[in-house]
Write a protein that holds these residues in place. Structure first.
Motif, PDB file in Angstrom:
ATOM      1  N   ASP A  18       0.671  -1.311  -0.080  1.00 34.11           N
ATOM      2  CA  ASP A  18      -0.009   0.162   0.101  1.00 34.11           C
ATOM      3  C   ASP A  18       0.838   1.250  -0.002  1.00 34.11           C
ATOM      4  O   ASP A  18       0.565   2.395  -0.553  1.00 34.11           O
ATOM      5  CB  ASP A  18      -0.869   0.023   1.101  1.00 34.11           C
ATOM      6  CG  ASP A  18      -1.831  -0.765   1.186  1.00 34.11           C
ATOM      7  OD1 ASP A  18      -2.765  -1.188   0.022  1.00 34.11           O
ATOM      8  OD2 ASP A  18      -2.680  -1.384   2.156  1.00 34.11           O
ATOM      9  N   GLU A  19       1.731   1.366   0.862  1.00 34.66           N
ATOM     10  CA  GLU A  19       2.849   2.309   0.751  1.00 34.66           C
ATOM     11  C   GLU A  19       3.825   2.599  -0.402  1.00 34.66           C
ATOM     12  O   GLU A  19       4.769   3.641  -0.395  1.00 34.66           O
ATOM     13  CB  GLU A  19       3.628   2.174   2.003  1.00 34.66           C
ATOM     14  CG  GLU A  19       2.830   2.387   3.477  1.00 34.66           C
ATOM     15  CD  GLU A  19       3.586   2.030   4.743  1.00 34.66           C
ATOM     16  OE1 GLU A  19       4.956   2.033   4.763  1.00 34.66           O
ATOM     17  OE2 GLU A  19       2.935   1.910   5.866  1.00 34.66           O
ATOM     18  N   GLY A  20       3.686   1.559  -1.335  1.00 34.63           N
ATOM     19  CA  GLY A  20       4.642   1.577  -2.593  1.00 34.63           C
ATOM     20  C   GLY A  20       6.087   1.401  -2.190  1.00 34.63           C
ATOM     21  O   GLY A  20       6.825   1.367  -2.876  1.00 34.63           O
TER      22      GLY A  20
ATOM     23  N   ARG B 231      -9.042   1.841   9.172  1.00 32.64           N
ATOM     24  CA  ARG B 231      -8.440   1.061   7.901  1.00 32.64           C
ATOM     25  C   ARG B 231      -6.833   0.778   8.064  1.00 32.64           C
ATOM     26  O   ARG B 231      -6.177   1.763   8.284  1.00 32.64           O
ATOM     27  CB  ARG B 231      -8.808   1.579   6.818  1.00 32.64           C
ATOM     28  CG  ARG B 231      -8.333   0.708   5.461  1.00 32.64           C
ATOM     29  CD  ARG B 231      -9.025   1.060   4.083  1.00 32.64           C
ATOM     30  NE  ARG B 231     -10.572   0.618   4.082  1.00 32.64           N
ATOM     31  CZ  ARG B 231     -10.303  -0.617   3.826  1.00 32.64           C
ATOM     32  NH1 ARG B 231      -9.704  -1.521   3.883  1.00 32.64           N
ATOM     33  NH2 ARG B 231     -11.893  -1.151   3.929  1.00 32.64           N
ATOM     34  N   LEU B 232      -6.425  -0.509   8.155  1.00 30.10           N
ATOM     35  CA  LEU B 232      -4.938  -0.671   8.400  1.00 30.10           C
ATOM     36  C   LEU B 232      -4.273  -1.122   7.199  1.00 30.10           C
ATOM     37  O   LEU B 232      -3.158  -1.004   6.978  1.00 30.10           O
ATOM     38  CB  LEU B 232      -4.878  -1.771   9.363  1.00 30.10           C
ATOM     39  CG  LEU B 232      -5.170  -1.778  10.892  1.00 30.10           C
ATOM     40  CD1 LEU B 232      -4.832  -2.770  11.605  1.00 30.10           C
ATOM     41  CD2 LEU B 232      -5.207  -0.202  11.428  1.00 30.10           C
ATOM     42  N   VAL B 233      -5.018  -1.606   6.113  1.00 30.66           N
ATOM     43  CA  VAL B 233      -4.827  -1.962   4.689  1.00 30.66           C
ATOM     44  C   VAL B 233      -5.666  -2.025   3.944  1.00 30.66           C
ATOM     45  O   VAL B 233      -7.118  -2.178   4.195  1.00 30.66           O
ATOM     46  CB  VAL B 233      -3.935  -3.534   4.950  1.00 30.66           C
ATOM     47  CG1 VAL B 233      -5.109  -4.418   5.477  1.00 30.66           C
ATOM     48  CG2 VAL B 233      -3.391  -3.975   3.860  1.00 30.66           C
ATOM     49  N   SER B 234      -5.472  -1.934   2.622  1.00 32.93           N
ATOM     50  CA  SER B 234      -6.234  -1.553   1.638  1.00 32.93           C
ATOM     51  C   SER B 234      -7.031  -2.813   1.411  1.00 32.93           C
ATOM     52  O   SER B 234      -6.711  -4.110   1.642  1.00 32.93           O
ATOM     53  CB  SER B 234      -5.854  -1.185   0.294  1.00 32.93           C
ATOM     54  OG  SER B 234      -4.848  -2.161  -0.010  1.00 32.93           O
ATOM     55  N   THR B 235      -8.355  -2.567   0.717  1.00 30.57           N
ATOM     56  CA  THR B 235      -9.225  -3.861   0.417  1.00 30.57           C
ATOM     57  C   THR B 235      -8.385  -4.877  -0.719  1.00 30.57           C
ATOM     58  O   THR B 235      -8.278  -5.975  -0.542  1.00 30.57           O
ATOM     59  CB  THR B 235     -10.456  -3.351  -0.208  1.00 30.57           C
ATOM     60  OG1 THR B 235     -11.105  -2.925   1.126  1.00 30.57           O
ATOM     61  CG2 THR B 235     -11.217  -4.809  -0.662  1.00 30.57           C
TER      62      THR B 235
END
Length: 601
Positions: A102-104, A280-284
């Protein structure tokens, strides 16, 4: 809008509460009889204690403990009792990497070598092509090699440096092969990409936001804590306590300890596609990627026995994926010394289950899971405990037949070829390190790593049986191979491999020309800790200069491995080569390794 009277407002509020509570009551009602079922099953499985949490529609509808924390002691298991979750920890490592995706900072298809440029496997092609996705989906082509970490003798990075000696069992990406070592590499990528240790990342980014305040990543954190289960194993048919096994060196593959209430929050996060309680801790997309099939597992043999109702079985990223009664199931078990765990979900039903026990390698968690699934899905009742007892009995019978086959092959009336003291010595393997055989009190004792100490009893000819002093390790055959001069030259360890006798400290095991030795000449240094060493070729021998110490002679044991002559036993140097010259060297001493890259030209 017309205002409601206070009385009518109170009545409406009560009606709303009843309406909200009714589904929850109905869900709990579906579990009627579960407590009795578990209590009755515990003694038949010789499981001292079990805890379970059931999550439905983002609510914990059942959390309870059964049995005792330790046999012979009165303290009961409850929903807050800490257990080891074993390999159910793998999903945490996958989630940590999902956060970094998610953070790239990481891509699923990044080459592992992009983040760990020093990480090397046996096959150069696999070293180059192995991706983060491959690490997490058990398709590296490698068999397990678990003794490398289980022995406790090596650090995390030392284990990963030694993996290059593990020969592949299958073609890369061709089939499923369960692999703890690759999860260690995945955890090391978490560290490289985030700047935090794997342990700190999990604690700060997962445990803390989920309120998992008692969960931890090391058995060392259990000291002094209340309400902790004691591990147990069946030893010769009797349930006995066994020590907690420190597996810090393979932590990203299985070191987490937790309780069912806190694990329920982890399940809520998973069922919520990365969000829980509005956080939200992590994207779907990233968390769903962990539940996409990556590697097919053939449902035959042991896999069929353990999943009798599944039409398919695959592995995602940190999760097994299967079907049950027409529903997709996401699950992962965990087994480490004295503990068995299971975390499972039916996402389309928003249903999750966590089961933790303090018995080694038990199928009871699977039996209880299927019972809960049947109850919550409204399926006909089935006695899964009884069914899996038959499966367990069949597996035990297979093990007994294998043991009897070994016993029948034993030749009576033989004697060792040599006096016992002649077998004593150090036997070395590039991957697994050193096995020491010592002559003590008129007998032989085998020592390997931190945890393995076994008394060698004569089996037949030059084969001995190691009876491990930690009795739940069982027993293993050790066969000595004599050379043409009648000396013990090799030690073949059952289910491990062959170890070559290390020569005396002043004797080279291989002959090397000056041209070959010249490849290792150079200056090697590390910044942290600040250490510099120099290797020079003097009089046909390699000399190692360490500031403030005597000059040592490097005695070749193999092409890249040398004993440090003049140092105490157990001190070695192993070089990394690019073909022309050494690019780095690793200095090994008991329980410590130090890698020093080459400096200059």
């Amino acid at each position: 809008m017309r205002r409601l009277s206070r009385g009518r407002s109170w009545a409406l509020a009560c009606l709303l509460l009843v309406g909200l509570a009714h589904p929850l009551a109905a869900q709990r009602g579906a579990l009627r009889g579960l407590d009795r079922y578990i209590e009755d099953a515990l003694p038949s499985w010789k499981v001292p204690g079990l805890a379970i949490a059931i999550i439905k529609n983002d609510s914990v509808i059942h959390a309870s403990g059964y049995g005792v924390r330790e046999l012979g002691e009165p303290e009961r298991v409850d929903a807050r009792t800490l257990f080891a979750i074993g390999s159910a920890s793998k999903a945490f490592t996958a989630a940590a990497l999902a956060m970094l995706v998610d953070e790239g900072k990481v891509s699923w298809d990044d080459r592992a070598s992009t983040h760990l440029p020093w990480f090397e496997l046996f096959d150069p092609y696999v070293t180059r092509e192995l991706s983060v996705r491959d690490l997490l989906s058990h398709r590296s082509g490698l068999a397990r090699g678990d003794l490398l970490w289980y022995s406790g003798g090596f650090s995390r990075d030392d284990i990963l440096r030694r993996v290059r000696f593990l020969e592949p069992s299958w073609s890369f990406r061709s089939r499923f092969g369960y692999q703890n070592l690759m999860y260690l590499a995945a955890g090391r990528i978490v560290e490289a990409a985030s700047g935090l240790s794997w342990d700190d990342f999990v604690a700060q980014r997962i445990f803390r936001p989920l309120g998992m305040t008692r969960s931890n990543t090391s058995v060392t954190a259990l000291s002094g804590q209340p309400n902790v289960a004691t591990p147990h194993a069946q030893i010769e048919g009797t349930a006995e306590t066994v020590p907690w096994h420190n597996i810090d060196n393979i932590a990203p593959a299985g070191s987490i300890n937790s309780n069912v209430l806190e694990m329920a929050q982890w399940v809520r996060l998973q069922l919520g596609d990365g969000e829980v309680a509005g956080q939200r801790l992590v994207s779907t997309g990233a968390i769903r990627e962990t539940k996409v099939p990556h590697t097919v597992i053939r449902t035959e043999g042991i896999w069929q026995a353990l999943n009798p109702v599944s039409n398919f079985l695959t592995y995602g990223l940190g999760w097994f994926l299967m079907d049950y009664a027409g529903h997709k199931v996401v699950q992962h078990g965990g087994n480490i010394d004295g503990m068995s765990a299971l975390v499972a979900m039916i996402p389309d039903q928003r249903l999750g289950v966590v089961i933790l026990t303090n018995m080694n390698g038990s199928l009871l968690p699977t039996a209880v899971l299927y019972r809960v699934f049947d109850m919550m899905l409204g399926r006909p009742s089935q006695d899964w405990s009884a069914d899996f007892r038959k499966t367990a009995a069949a597996l035990e019978q297979q093990q007994e037949e294998a043991r009897k086959k070994i016993e029948d092959a034993r030749v009576s009336g033989t004697a060792p070829s040599l006096p016992l003291e002649a077998y004593a010595g150090t036997y070395a393997d590039s991957m697994y390190g050193d096995v020491r055989v010592e002559y003590e009190g008129g007998g032989l004792v085998l020592r390997y790593g931190t945890f393995f100490v076994g008394d060698l009893e004569h089996w037949h000819y030059d084969t001995f049986r190691a009876i491990w002093r930690q009795r739940h390790f069982g027993k293993a055959l050790a066969r000595f191979v004599l050379d043409e001069r009648g000396r013990a030259a090799e030690l073949a360890m059952e289910n491990v491999g062959d170890f070559t006798r290390a020569p005396a400290a002043d004797t080279a095991a291989v002959a090397m020309s000056e041209e070959q030795l010249r490849r290792y000449v150079g200056r090697f240094a590390s910044e942290a800790p600040p250490v510099a060493m120099r290797v020079e070729l003097v009089g046909g021998s390699l000399k190692l200069t360490v500031p403030g110490q005597p000059t040592y002679t490097l005695i070749p044991l193999a092409e890249r491995r040398f004993r440090i002559g003049g140092a105490p036993e157990g001190y070695f140097v192993e070089f990394e080569l690019d073909g022309r010259r050494a690019t780095a060297m690793t200095v090994e001493q008991p329980n410590i390794t130090l890698r020093l890259p080459r400096q200059g030209g």
